[in-house]
Design a protein around this motif. Structure first.
Motif, PDB file in Angstrom:
ATOM      1  N   ARG A 213      -1.931  18.784  10.641  1.00  0.00           N
ATOM      2  CA  ARG A 213      -1.553  20.147  10.298  1.00  0.00           C
ATOM      3  C   ARG A 213      -0.165  20.128   9.674  1.00  0.00           C
ATOM      4  NH1 ARG A 213      -2.240  23.874  15.433  1.00  0.00           N
ATOM      5  NH2 ARG A 213      -1.752  25.421  13.812  1.00  0.00           N
ATOM      6  N   PRO A 214       0.175  21.140   8.850  1.00  0.00           N
ATOM      7  CA  PRO A 214       1.514  21.177   8.244  1.00  0.00           C
ATOM      8  C   PRO A 214       2.601  21.137   9.315  1.00  0.00           C
ATOM      9  CG  PRO A 214       0.099  22.808   7.235  1.00  0.00           C
ATOM     10  CD  PRO A 214      -0.658  22.262   8.400  1.00  0.00           C
ATOM     11  N   ARG A 215       3.667  20.409   9.022  1.00  0.00           N
ATOM     12  CA  ARG A 215       4.756  20.278   9.973  1.00  0.00           C
ATOM     13  C   ARG A 215       6.081  20.263   9.221  1.00  0.00           C
ATOM     14  NH1 ARG A 215       6.390  14.789  10.202  1.00  0.00           N
ATOM     15  NH2 ARG A 215       5.097  13.471   8.879  1.00  0.00           N
ATOM     16  N   GLN A 216       7.142  20.500   9.970  1.00  0.00           N
ATOM     17  CA  GLN A 216       8.494  20.464   9.430  1.00  0.00           C
ATOM     18  C   GLN A 216       8.576  21.261   8.126  1.00  0.00           C
ATOM     19  OE1 GLN A 216      10.329  16.554   9.558  1.00  0.00           O
ATOM     20  NE2 GLN A 216       9.203  16.004  11.402  1.00  0.00           N
ATOM     21  N   LEU A 217       9.194  20.699   7.106  1.00  0.00           N
ATOM     22  CA  LEU A 217       9.411  21.486   5.890  1.00  0.00           C
ATOM     23  C   LEU A 217       8.103  21.822   5.179  1.00  0.00           C
ATOM     24  CD1 LEU A 217      10.722  19.386   2.908  1.00  0.00           C
ATOM     25  CD2 LEU A 217       9.671  18.334   4.881  1.00  0.00           C
ATOM     26  N   GLN A 218       6.997  21.132   5.507  1.00  0.00           N
ATOM     27  CA  GLN A 218       5.714  21.468   4.893  1.00  0.00           C
ATOM     28  C   GLN A 218       5.317  22.912   5.179  1.00  0.00           C
ATOM     29  OE1 GLN A 218       3.230  18.444   6.609  1.00  0.00           O
ATOM     30  NE2 GLN A 218       3.777  16.904   5.065  1.00  0.00           N
ATOM     31  N   THR A 219       5.831  23.467   6.285  1.00  0.00           N
ATOM     32  CA  THR A 219       5.502  24.850   6.627  1.00  0.00           C
ATOM     33  C   THR A 219       6.233  25.852   5.744  1.00  0.00           C
ATOM     34  OG1 THR A 219       7.274  24.993   8.293  1.00  0.00           O
ATOM     35  CG2 THR A 219       5.123  24.179   9.025  1.00  0.00           C
TER      36      THR A 219
ATOM     37  N   PRO B   6      21.544  30.353  -6.298  1.00  0.00           N
ATOM     38  CA  PRO B   6      20.555  29.633  -5.483  1.00  0.00           C
ATOM     39  C   PRO B   6      20.137  30.413  -4.245  1.00  0.00           C
ATOM     40  CG  PRO B   6      22.370  28.192  -6.114  1.00  0.00           C
ATOM     41  CD  PRO B   6      22.784  29.579  -6.480  1.00  0.00           C
ATOM     42  N   GLN B   7      18.890  30.140  -3.829  1.00  0.00           N
ATOM     43  CA  GLN B   7      18.366  30.640  -2.565  1.00  0.00           C
ATOM     44  C   GLN B   7      18.103  29.432  -1.665  1.00  0.00           C
ATOM     45  OE1 GLN B   7      15.001  33.369  -3.054  1.00  0.00           O
ATOM     46  NE2 GLN B   7      15.564  33.654  -5.201  1.00  0.00           N
ATOM     47  N   PHE B   8      18.125  29.679  -0.357  1.00  0.00           N
ATOM     48  CA  PHE B   8      17.983  28.580   0.596  1.00  0.00           C
ATOM     49  C   PHE B   8      16.861  28.879   1.587  1.00  0.00           C
ATOM     50  CE2 PHE B   8      22.445  28.955  -0.654  1.00  0.00           C
ATOM     51  CZ  PHE B   8      22.615  27.737  -1.300  1.00  0.00           C
ATOM     52  N   PHE B   9      16.120  27.831   1.946  1.00  0.00           N
ATOM     53  CA  PHE B   9      15.010  27.942   2.886  1.00  0.00           C
ATOM     54  C   PHE B   9      15.155  26.830   3.922  1.00  0.00           C
ATOM     55  CE2 PHE B   9      13.857  29.606  -1.188  1.00  0.00           C
ATOM     56  CZ  PHE B   9      13.162  30.780  -0.919  1.00  0.00           C
ATOM     57  N   ASP B  10      15.110  27.207   5.188  1.00  0.00           N
ATOM     58  CA  ASP B  10      15.284  26.206   6.237  1.00  0.00           C
ATOM     59  C   ASP B  10      14.370  26.532   7.413  1.00  0.00           C
ATOM     60  OD1 ASP B  10      16.624  28.103   8.001  1.00  0.00           O
ATOM     61  OD2 ASP B  10      18.360  27.896   6.686  1.00  0.00           O
ATOM     62  N   LEU B  11      14.521  25.776   8.477  1.00  0.00           N
ATOM     63  CA  LEU B  11      13.649  25.903   9.640  1.00  0.00           C
ATOM     64  C   LEU B  11      14.365  26.523  10.833  1.00  0.00           C
ATOM     65  CD1 LEU B  11      11.983  22.379   9.354  1.00  0.00           C
ATOM     66  CD2 LEU B  11      10.954  24.570   8.716  1.00  0.00           C
ATOM     67  N   GLU B  12      15.473  27.220  10.573  1.00  0.00           N
ATOM     68  CA  GLU B  12      16.253  27.771  11.677  1.00  0.00           C
ATOM     69  C   GLU B  12      15.453  28.775  12.497  1.00  0.00           C
ATOM     70  OE1 GLU B  12      19.629  26.894  12.637  1.00  0.00           O
ATOM     71  OE2 GLU B  12      18.757  25.259  11.495  1.00  0.00           O
TER      72      GLU B  12
ATOM     73  N   ALA C 143      10.525  24.942  16.443  1.00  0.00           N
ATOM     74  CA  ALA C 143       9.474  23.989  16.811  1.00  0.00           C
ATOM     75  C   ALA C 143       9.107  23.076  15.651  1.00  0.00           C
ATOM     76  CB  ALA C 143       8.230  24.747  17.288  1.00  0.00           C
ATOM     77  N   GLN C 144       9.421  23.528  14.410  1.00  0.00           N
ATOM     78  CA  GLN C 144       9.068  22.732  13.234  1.00  0.00           C
ATOM     79  C   GLN C 144      10.216  21.830  12.764  1.00  0.00           C
ATOM     80  OE1 GLN C 144       6.212  22.332  12.072  1.00  0.00           O
ATOM     81  NE2 GLN C 144       5.089  23.979  13.080  1.00  0.00           N
ATOM     82  N   LYS C 145      11.359  21.922  13.423  1.00  0.00           N
ATOM     83  CA  LYS C 145      12.459  21.055  13.022  1.00  0.00           C
ATOM     84  C   LYS C 145      12.087  19.595  13.276  1.00  0.00           C
ATOM     85  CE  LYS C 145      16.302  24.271  13.602  1.00  0.00           C
ATOM     86  NZ  LYS C 145      17.606  24.530  14.258  1.00  0.00           N
ATOM     87  N   PRO C 146      12.642  18.671  12.476  1.00  0.00           N
ATOM     88  CA  PRO C 146      12.314  17.254  12.685  1.00  0.00           C
ATOM     89  C   PRO C 146      12.605  16.826  14.121  1.00  0.00           C
ATOM     90  CG  PRO C 146      13.578  17.553  10.664  1.00  0.00           C
ATOM     91  CD  PRO C 146      13.592  18.870  11.369  1.00  0.00           C
ATOM     92  N   LYS C 147      11.724  16.059  14.645  1.00  0.00           N
ATOM     93  CA  LYS C 147      11.903  15.552  16.005  1.00  0.00           C
ATOM     94  C   LYS C 147      13.109  14.629  16.047  1.00  0.00           C
ATOM     95  CE  LYS C 147       9.495  12.979  19.643  1.00  0.00           C
ATOM     96  NZ  LYS C 147       8.255  12.228  19.992  1.00  0.00           N
ATOM     97  N   PRO C 148      14.063  14.911  16.928  1.00  0.00           N
ATOM     98  CA  PRO C 148      15.250  14.035  16.998  1.00  0.00           C
ATOM     99  C   PRO C 148      14.860  12.618  17.409  1.00  0.00           C
ATOM    100  CG  PRO C 148      15.616  16.105  18.178  1.00  0.00           C
ATOM    101  CD  PRO C 148      14.150  16.038  17.878  1.00  0.00           C
ATOM    102  N   PHE C 149      15.552  11.676  16.829  1.00  0.00           N
ATOM    103  CA  PHE C 149      15.375  10.291  17.248  1.00  0.00           C
ATOM    104  C   PHE C 149      16.700   9.568  17.073  1.00  0.00           C
ATOM    105  CE2 PHE C 149      14.667  10.191  12.732  1.00  0.00           C
ATOM    106  CZ  PHE C 149      15.167   8.975  12.306  1.00  0.00           C
ATOM    107  N   SER C 150      16.804   8.434  17.682  1.00  0.00           N
ATOM    108  CA  SER C 150      18.055   7.688  17.659  1.00  0.00           C
ATOM    109  C   SER C 150      17.805   6.250  17.253  1.00  0.00           C
ATOM    110  CB  SER C 150      18.729   7.719  19.039  1.00  0.00           C
ATOM    111  OG  SER C 150      18.998   9.048  19.436  1.00  0.00           O
TER     112      SER C 150
END
Length: 888
Positions: A287-293, A516-522, A526-533
């Motif tokens: 299913r669409p995730r992160q910025l794909q949404t 410019p216009q801006f689009f984000d996941l704020e 739930a769609q923000k990239p999963k944090p990893f280290s």
């Protein structure tokens, strides 16, 4: 006028055939008319620059395209086929005519532009003088507004030249014919007025609209198609027409039959499918995730879109889905996907068929880079129509037609290419406007947009400006785009804008002519990239090369079934490391870099993707030693990554190959992503400073790595925080003097590169263009990256045996060109002085080799040259010579 031919042919000097010039001109115009009438995207792109009605604009467009061969109304062109001219004009026998040599170099394109200006003068003086004196100030000329249109259509053979620079082509020694040619040209102009302008309520006393940005390319492709003579299209015709009604009837017949057929076969009228949702482009079950949404939130208007998101977050599917929305809205009719390297373009080509079938009816997917014709996947696609029958035969012909030329790749539904092929559209290369036309009618997608130096970025900015002027759209993709570079890209689109970019990440920036216009996941956390280290382990080592202890650790990791990758900044370092590791273990050790023949490099690339890609074999450990060729867009995965120091954005690209896939099981010691960064034990960055000359960026990257002090590096926050800080041009307070000094030199060089880009763009308007071949494209698109081509061969009884076994002397011209491309190796230009052999007229060094076991060898100055399919091309220093002499 009825005595002039436009196309001619003969059968071994007998049975001359010809096609009257008026008929050929109408053939081309019929193609343009049918294309216009049946293609709403073309109409939108042209009409977006004018307030005229469709009927009025169409009339002017066809009128000028019918004038594209105006220069063929000239005795010097006509006598290029003297027998045909006499067949049409038997009364000319015995009258002095131009010789073969006078006709041979005659450029009917430039002549057409010159004669238009000349014919429109008051009076019939034979002393024409210079063209600038004839013309005077543009506003004083009765047809001044026509000049940009005539410049574009008469440049259809490769060079659009300004009217002020056209040379005088008057042939005063043939005064009687000069007058007849002029009368024919004026007669033709009047007939075209009656055919196209008057029915639309216009006349030659009116001013046309502003010349459309895509006119030269549209006219040139129409000319190609209008010259596509087959058993059922555009057959030669020398029948003399009697009236304007005869010409009108001929035009309508060609419009309804021949033009319709060739456009269908070309694939230029293929329709896109209706947009459904990005889900259609994803693998089954995803299913669409992160910025794909965000795709369905973006404006359905022409514009510039910059997508910043982590590696592996689905940027490609996002770009393709948004392009699909623009296609469905009639804002484009194709996609051009540009990537930084041939390897990344080849990898993207494999993914495109799965998208193309969703986006287009009977899609065609094409590939453009210097070695595209040797890509097996591309050959399979371009020949895939060979078994198609009946109603799909036209689709098969389309695939074959599009694959015949790099220029035509930009005319397909989806063109995959290296970015240099796009940059050619703004450079002094023949037929650059064909690429410009293909890009302008497409959604232009550029991956890894951060990866280009100042010279290439300067050219790219012009591409974006042209895309805006043509009414097109562009999508730029990056995980690691520095803000200063992003500002330049936004400004290039439609003018400067003092933009304050949000600090959020991922981020989509969109711009048309406004702010410019801006689009984000704020709003959708739930769609923000999963944090990893990632745990970074800095190691200070001489020349940033693994010592014995680290080499043993690498071997032990492979024994534990780990997939290990070591990335070196230089080929010779990678070769040295490969030899060391190969002698230490029975586990598979591979080497991947760019210093192979094309045959061997393609095989290496396929092996790397097969072993470390999504379907890779993880049943046993193995080691890959690579250079930068691995860091961009290759879909591979490693358990442990070891890399020499490089700028932060490239470091993150390399880290994107670490734990890229969700393998259910990894070796226990590598269950968490760990990367070892090799830092120079010496002061400075050594010879790697020549590769990465921005020492301030290197210093700040090193400083950030050490500041972690054992703490993990957290993503996605690091993408924004690190890149913003590392590319801050302000020096740190503790910056060493050697960093400042080297950075000053870098900035001077950077300024010179930007200046060179501006000069090259200016030359595109003023100098005679270079031919469209691989060496010229490399020369004009990649400043500072010049390499030295070397052909290795072994002298045998039959001639010169190339590395793949072909005997050069036994090949015809086409086979020879292909064989040389497949067997050429590009080495650093700094090696030039160490070959015993001189360069030939094409700049190539022919290096005679002898077989020594599994390797081929040749003597050089201070070294021996050695090549093997395993290690590639290298130099082995003579005793007493430093191992790194002559290296970059």
């Amino acid at each position: 006028m009825r005595n002039y031919w436009g196309k001619a042919s003969s059968n071994k000097g007998k049975d001359f055939q010809c096609h009257l010039l008026a008929y050929h001109s109408l053939d081309v115009t019929a193609v343009a008319a049918y294309w216009w009438d049946n293609h709403p995207v073309i109409r939108r792109l042209f009409l977006s620059q004018s307030n005229l009605t469709e009927t009025e604009y169409r009339a002017w467009l066809l009128f000028f395209i019918a004038l594209h061969d105006l220069g063929k109304f000239d005795i010097r062109f006509q006598c290029k086929a003297d027998a045909v001219w006499l067949m049409l004009n038997p009364e000319q026998r015995g009258i002095m005519r131009p010789s073969f040599y006078e006709c041979k170099g005659f450029d009917h394109g430039q002549a057409g532009l010159y004669w238009f200006v000349s014919d429109s003068q008051v009076g019939d003086s034979m002393d024409m003088g210079s063209l600038s004196a004839l013309l005077g100030e543009p506003q004083e000329h009765p047809y001044a507004s026509w000049l940009p249109w005539l410049e574009a259509v008469t440049g259809h053979h490769g060079w659009v030249i300004g009217h002020e620079r056209v040379q005088d082509v008057t042939h005063v020694e043939y005064k009687d014919q000069l007058a007849a040619d002029k009368a024919a040209r004026i007669d033709w102009l009047n007939r075209l007025e009656a055919l196209f302008l008057i029915p639309a309520g216009l006349s030659t006393q009116d001013c046309p609209p502003e010349k459309p940005a895509l006119l030269a390319g549209f006219c040139s492709v129409s000319d190609w198609l209008g010259s596509w003579r087959t058993d059922d299209t555009f057959q030669f015709c020398a029948d003399i027409y009697e009236s304007a009604d005869d010409l009108q009837a001929y035009f309508q017949q060609k419009y309804a039959t021949d033009a319709r057929i060739v456009l269908a076969r070309s694939g230029l009228l293929n329709d896109s499918k209706s947009y459904t949702d990005i889900s259609a482009l994803l693998s089954e079950g995803y299913r669409p995730r992160q910025l794909q949404t965000l795709v369905n939130s973006l404006p359905v208007k022409p514009g510039l879109t910059i997508v910043e998101a982590p590696t592996g977050s689905g940027k490609t599917e996002t770009a393709m889905a948004y392009a699909w929305r623009l296609l469905d809205a009639g804002l484009a009719d194709s996609i051009v996907f540009a990537l930084p390297t041939q390897a990344t373009a080849n990898a993207m080509l494999k993914r495109m068929p799965q998208y193309a079938n969703h986006l287009f009816i009977n899609p065609n997917v094409t590939l453009a880079h210097c070695n595209a014709k040797f890509n097996e996947d591309f050959q399979a696609i371009s020949q895939s129509g060979s078994n198609i029958q009946h109603e799909e035969e036209a689709w098969a012909q389309c695939c074959q037609w599009l694959s015949q030329s790099r220029k035509r790749v930009f005319l397909g539904q989806i063109g995959v290419c290296t970015v240099d092929q796009v940059l050619v559209s703004v450079l002094p290369v023949k037929h650059r406007f064909i690429r410009g036309f293909g890009v302008g009618r497409s959604v232009l997608i550029i991956d890894e947009v951060h990866a280009y130096d100042s010279y290439m970025s300067g050219l790219l900015n012009q591409v974006l400006s042209d895309q805006f002027q043509s009414g097109g759209s562009a999508i730029l993709l990056s995980a690691t785009l520095p803000e200063p570079q992003k500002q330049k890209l936004v400004d290039a689109w439609s003018g400067e804008s003092a933009t304050t970019f949000p600090d959020v990440y991922p981020l989509v920036t969109w711009r048309d002519a406004a702010a410019p216009q801006f689009f984000d996941l704020e709003e959708t956390p739930a769609q923000k990239p999963k944090p990893f280290s990632v745990q970074l382990q800095p190691m200070f080592l001489p020349d940033s090369l693994p010592d014995a202890s680290l080499l043993n650790e690498i071997v032990q990791a492979a024994r534990q079934d780990a997939q290990v990758c070591i990335i070196c900044n230089l080929v010779d370092a990678a070769q040295q490391l490969y030899e060391q590791l190969k002698n230490m273990t029975d586990h598979q050790v591979l080497l991947f870099h760019a210093r192979y023949t094309l045959v061997d490099r393609n095989q290496k690339e396929q092996n790397v993707l097969a072993l470390f890609g999504p379907e890779g074999d993880r049943s046993t450990g193995r080691i890959l030693v690579s250079t930068q060729v691995i860091e961009q867009s290759l879909n591979v995965d490693f358990d442990w990554l070891i890399t020499q120091l490089c700028p932060a954005d490239l470091l993150f690209q390399r880290l994107g190959r670490l734990h890229r896939f969700d393998w259910p099981v990894r070796p226990k010691a590598f269950s968490d992503p760990v990367a070892t960064v090799l830092l120079p034990a010496e002061t400075g960055f050594g010879r790697y400073q020549i590769i990465y000359a921005n020492t301030r960026v290197m210093w700040k990257t090193r400083k950030r790595i050490l500041a972690l002090n054992g703490e993990p590096l957290h993503f996605p926050a690091a993408y924004r925080d690190w890149i913003k800080e590392v590319y801050n041009e302000k020096p740190d307070d503790d910056e060493p003097a050697w960093v400042i000094k080297a950075c000053d030199e870098f900035e001077k060089d950077d300024l010179a590169r930007r200046s060179k880009a501006r000069n090259m763009l200016q030359q595109a308007k003023t100098i005679k263009p270079y031919s469209d071949d691989d060496e010229n494209i490399r020369a004009v698109t990649r400043d500072g990256e010049m390499s030295l081509p070397v052909i290795l061969y072994e002298q045998v009884g039959e001639g010169r045996a190339l590395l793949d076994g072909q005997i050069l002397e036994q090949l015809d011209e086409l086979e020879r060109a292909e064989a040389l491309a497949l067997n050429r190796i590009n080495v650093p230009e700094t090696w030039q002085g160490y070959f015993l052999e001189p360069q030939d007229d094409d700049g190539v060094i022919w290096l005679p080799m002898e077989q020594r076991g599994d390797e081929k060898m040749a003597p050089g100055k201070k070294c021996d040259w050695v090549y093997s399919t395993e290690v590639g091309m290298r130099k082995v220093p003579h005793p007493g010579i430093p191992k790194d002499f002559g290296n970059v």
